[in-house]
Design a protein around this motif. Structure first.
Motif, PDB file in Angstrom:
ATOM      1  N   LEU A   1       0.700  -1.196  -0.137  1.00 26.46           N
ATOM      2  CA  LEU A   1       0.061  -0.055   0.055  1.00 26.46           C
ATOM      3  C   LEU A   1       0.768   1.188  -0.023  1.00 26.46           C
ATOM      4  N   PRO A   2       1.857   1.292   0.754  1.00 24.77           N
ATOM      5  CA  PRO A   2       2.790   2.496   0.813  1.00 24.77           C
ATOM      6  C   PRO A   2       3.462   2.582  -0.755  1.00 24.77           C
ATOM      7  N   LEU A   3       3.694   1.558  -1.266  1.00 23.90           N
ATOM      8  CA  LEU A   3       4.401   1.557  -2.447  1.00 23.90           C
ATOM      9  C   LEU A   3       3.329   2.308  -3.538  1.00 23.90           C
ATOM     10  N   TRP A   4       2.011   1.793  -3.662  1.00 23.07           N
ATOM     11  CA  TRP A   4       1.034   2.276  -4.542  1.00 23.07           C
ATOM     12  C   TRP A   4       1.122   3.831  -4.247  1.00 23.07           C
ATOM     13  N   SER A   5       0.966   4.162  -3.101  1.00 22.52           N
ATOM     14  CA  SER A   5       0.695   5.514  -2.717  1.00 22.52           C
ATOM     15  C   SER A   5       1.964   6.200  -3.251  1.00 22.52           C
ATOM     16  N   GLN A   6       3.048   5.933  -3.136  1.00 20.95           N
ATOM     17  CA  GLN A   6       4.329   6.434  -3.978  1.00 20.95           C
ATOM     18  C   GLN A   6       4.543   6.523  -5.362  1.00 20.95           C
ATOM     19  N   VAL A   7       3.856   5.340  -5.878  1.00 19.88           N
ATOM     20  CA  VAL A   7       3.771   5.221  -7.280  1.00 19.88           C
ATOM     21  C   VAL A   7       2.866   6.193  -7.801  1.00 19.88           C
ATOM     22  N   PHE A   8       1.630   6.507  -7.160  1.00 21.45           N
ATOM     23  CA  PHE A   8       0.673   7.569  -7.732  1.00 21.45           C
ATOM     24  C   PHE A   8       1.299   8.878  -7.457  1.00 21.45           C
ATOM     25  N   GLY A   9       1.985   9.068  -6.397  1.00 24.56           N
ATOM     26  CA  GLY A   9       2.815  10.273  -6.216  1.00 24.56           C
ATOM     27  C   GLY A   9       3.634  10.643  -7.248  1.00 24.56           C
ATOM     28  N   ARG A  10       4.243   9.486  -7.840  1.00 25.83           N
ATOM     29  CA  ARG A  10       5.253   9.822  -8.976  1.00 25.83           C
ATOM     30  C   ARG A  10       4.548  10.043 -10.319  1.00 25.83           C
ATOM     31  N   PHE A  11       3.351   9.084 -10.608  1.00 24.81           N
ATOM     32  CA  PHE A  11       2.478   9.168 -11.878  1.00 24.81           C
ATOM     33  C   PHE A  11       1.579  10.350 -11.900  1.00 24.81           C
ATOM     34  N   PHE A  12       0.906  10.727 -11.018  1.00 28.20           N
ATOM     35  CA  PHE A  12       0.021  11.672 -11.018  1.00 28.20           C
ATOM     36  C   PHE A  12       0.149  12.935 -11.614  1.00 28.20           C
ATOM     37  N   PRO A  13       1.450  13.700 -11.126  1.00 26.94           N
ATOM     38  CA  PRO A  13       1.923  14.707 -11.913  1.00 26.94           C
ATOM     39  C   PRO A  13       2.012  14.825 -13.465  1.00 26.94           C
ATOM     40  N   TRP A  14       2.417  13.434 -13.682  1.00 24.31           N
ATOM     41  CA  TRP A  14       2.389  13.274 -15.318  1.00 24.31           C
ATOM     42  C   TRP A  14       1.006  13.225 -15.723  1.00 24.31           C
ATOM     43  N   VAL A  15      -0.020  12.690 -15.209  1.00 25.00           N
ATOM     44  CA  VAL A  15      -1.156  12.692 -15.625  1.00 25.00           C
ATOM     45  C   VAL A  15      -1.808  14.154 -15.600  1.00 25.00           C
ATOM     46  N   TRP A  16      -1.468  15.144 -14.593  1.00 21.02           N
ATOM     47  CA  TRP A  16      -2.098  16.203 -14.514  1.00 21.02           C
ATOM     48  C   TRP A  16      -1.621  17.139 -15.748  1.00 21.02           C
TER      49      TRP A  16
ATOM     50  N   ALA B   1     -12.632  13.428 -16.051  1.00 24.49           N
ATOM     51  CA  ALA B   1     -13.383  13.689 -14.967  1.00 24.49           C
ATOM     52  C   ALA B   1     -13.323  12.218 -13.980  1.00 24.49           C
ATOM     53  N   ILE B   2     -12.812  11.178 -14.344  1.00 26.45           N
ATOM     54  CA  ILE B   2     -12.669   9.950 -13.552  1.00 26.45           C
ATOM     55  C   ILE B   2     -11.308  10.383 -12.857  1.00 26.45           C
ATOM     56  N   PHE B   3     -10.287  10.854 -13.632  1.00 22.76           N
ATOM     57  CA  PHE B   3      -9.118  10.991 -12.600  1.00 22.76           C
ATOM     58  C   PHE B   3      -9.185  11.876 -11.864  1.00 22.76           C
ATOM     59  N   LEU B   4     -10.007  13.002 -12.170  1.00 20.54           N
ATOM     60  CA  LEU B   4     -10.241  14.099 -11.027  1.00 20.54           C
ATOM     61  C   LEU B   4     -10.893  13.385  -9.863  1.00 20.54           C
ATOM     62  N   HIS B   5     -11.668  12.476 -10.055  1.00 18.85           N
ATOM     63  CA  HIS B   5     -12.363  11.773  -8.874  1.00 18.85           C
ATOM     64  C   HIS B   5     -11.280  11.087  -8.058  1.00 18.85           C
ATOM     65  N   ILE B   6     -10.401  10.124  -8.809  1.00 17.89           N
ATOM     66  CA  ILE B   6      -9.570   9.409  -8.286  1.00 17.89           C
ATOM     67  C   ILE B   6      -8.585  10.374  -7.260  1.00 17.89           C
ATOM     68  N   TYR B   7      -8.074  11.289  -7.813  1.00 14.98           N
ATOM     69  CA  TYR B   7      -7.065  12.129  -7.268  1.00 14.98           C
ATOM     70  C   TYR B   7      -7.775  12.763  -5.896  1.00 14.98           C
ATOM     71  N   PHE B   8      -8.992  13.545  -6.107  1.00 14.92           N
ATOM     72  CA  PHE B   8      -9.383  14.123  -4.794  1.00 14.92           C
ATOM     73  C   PHE B   8     -10.457  13.503  -3.822  1.00 14.92           C
ATOM     74  N   ALA B   9     -10.385  12.132  -4.297  1.00 17.59           N
ATOM     75  CA  ALA B   9     -11.251  11.203  -3.383  1.00 17.59           C
ATOM     76  C   ALA B   9     -10.493  10.090  -2.907  1.00 17.59           C
ATOM     77  N   PRO B  10     -10.488   8.841  -3.574  1.00 18.29           N
ATOM     78  CA  PRO B  10      -9.834   7.449  -3.077  1.00 18.29           C
ATOM     79  C   PRO B  10      -8.181   7.727  -2.779  1.00 18.29           C
ATOM     80  N   TYR B  11      -7.728   8.475  -3.864  1.00 16.90           N
ATOM     81  CA  TYR B  11      -6.235   8.694  -3.690  1.00 16.90           C
ATOM     82  C   TYR B  11      -6.024   9.417  -2.338  1.00 16.90           C
ATOM     83  N   ARG B  12      -6.621  10.455  -2.041  1.00 20.51           N
ATOM     84  CA  ARG B  12      -6.282  11.313  -0.888  1.00 20.51           C
ATOM     85  C   ARG B  12      -6.529  10.145   0.437  1.00 20.51           C
ATOM     86  N   ARG B  13      -7.736   9.755   0.275  1.00 19.11           N
ATOM     87  CA  ARG B  13      -8.276   8.528   1.497  1.00 19.11           C
ATOM     88  C   ARG B  13      -7.124   7.564   1.678  1.00 19.11           C
ATOM     89  N   LEU B  14      -6.339   7.122   0.510  1.00 19.91           N
ATOM     90  CA  LEU B  14      -5.327   6.047   0.536  1.00 19.91           C
ATOM     91  C   LEU B  14      -4.156   6.477   1.216  1.00 19.91           C
TER      92      LEU B  14
END
Length: 154
Positions: free
Chosen positions: A40-55, A95-108
């Motif tokens: 779970l920390p791996l995924w949190s950090q992977v998303f932390g690296r990938f999501f700026p590219w998605v933005w 829209a799906i990405f925005l939901h991921i980023y602002f809801a489950p990703y923050r909760r994760l």
């Protein structure tokens, strides 16, 4: 126009390719080899690296797309059906990405920081489903964008 189409394509490749790698390669390996306190920390950090590219991609894709539509293609009335489909699916993906980023990703991230592996796992499961949906939409968009010109629906 060469700059716009190049940036547009690279943004799509980065976003969709990143989702494909995460979903089809990283996810099954991490699930098999790592227990929740590591996975779970791996995924949190992977998303932390990938999501700026998605933005960056969700800024570049509409900007370059509308630049091409309103410039060289001379407006929406001049583009073929597949450009409209690409645009519509793109906005759904954003829209799906925005939901991921602002809801489950923050909760994760909050759950990982608290060591609440059950809650973090539930958030990751929701992200996995939404990324899977976005991956299908992204692959569909790529198919429509590349093959659309060869269909005679107009």
């Amino acid at each position: 126009m060469p700059f716009a189409i190049t940036l547009h394509l690279l943004a799509a490749v980065v976003w969709v390719g990143g989702m494909f790698f995460a979903y089809m390669a990283l996810r099954p390996v991490a699930a098999t080899l790592l227990e929740p306190p590591l996975r779970l920390p791996l995924w949190s950090q992977v998303f932390g690296r990938f999501f700026p590219w998605v933005w960056a991609a969700i800024l570049a894709l509409p900007l370059t797309g509308y630049w091409m539509i309103l410039g060289p293609f001379q407006g929406f009335a001049s583009v073929r059906w597949y450009v409209h489909v690409m645009q519509a699916i793109g906005w759904v993906m954003i829209a799906i990405f925005l939901h991921i980023y602002f809801a489950p990703y923050r909760r994760l991230n909050r759950a990982v920081a608290a060591g609440d592996w059950k809650s973090a796992g539930a958030q990751l499961a929701q992200i996995r489903r939404l990324v899977g949906l976005n991956l299908i939409l992204g692959l569909t968009t790529i198919t429509v964008a590349t093959a659309g010109a060869y269909f005679t629906v107009d």
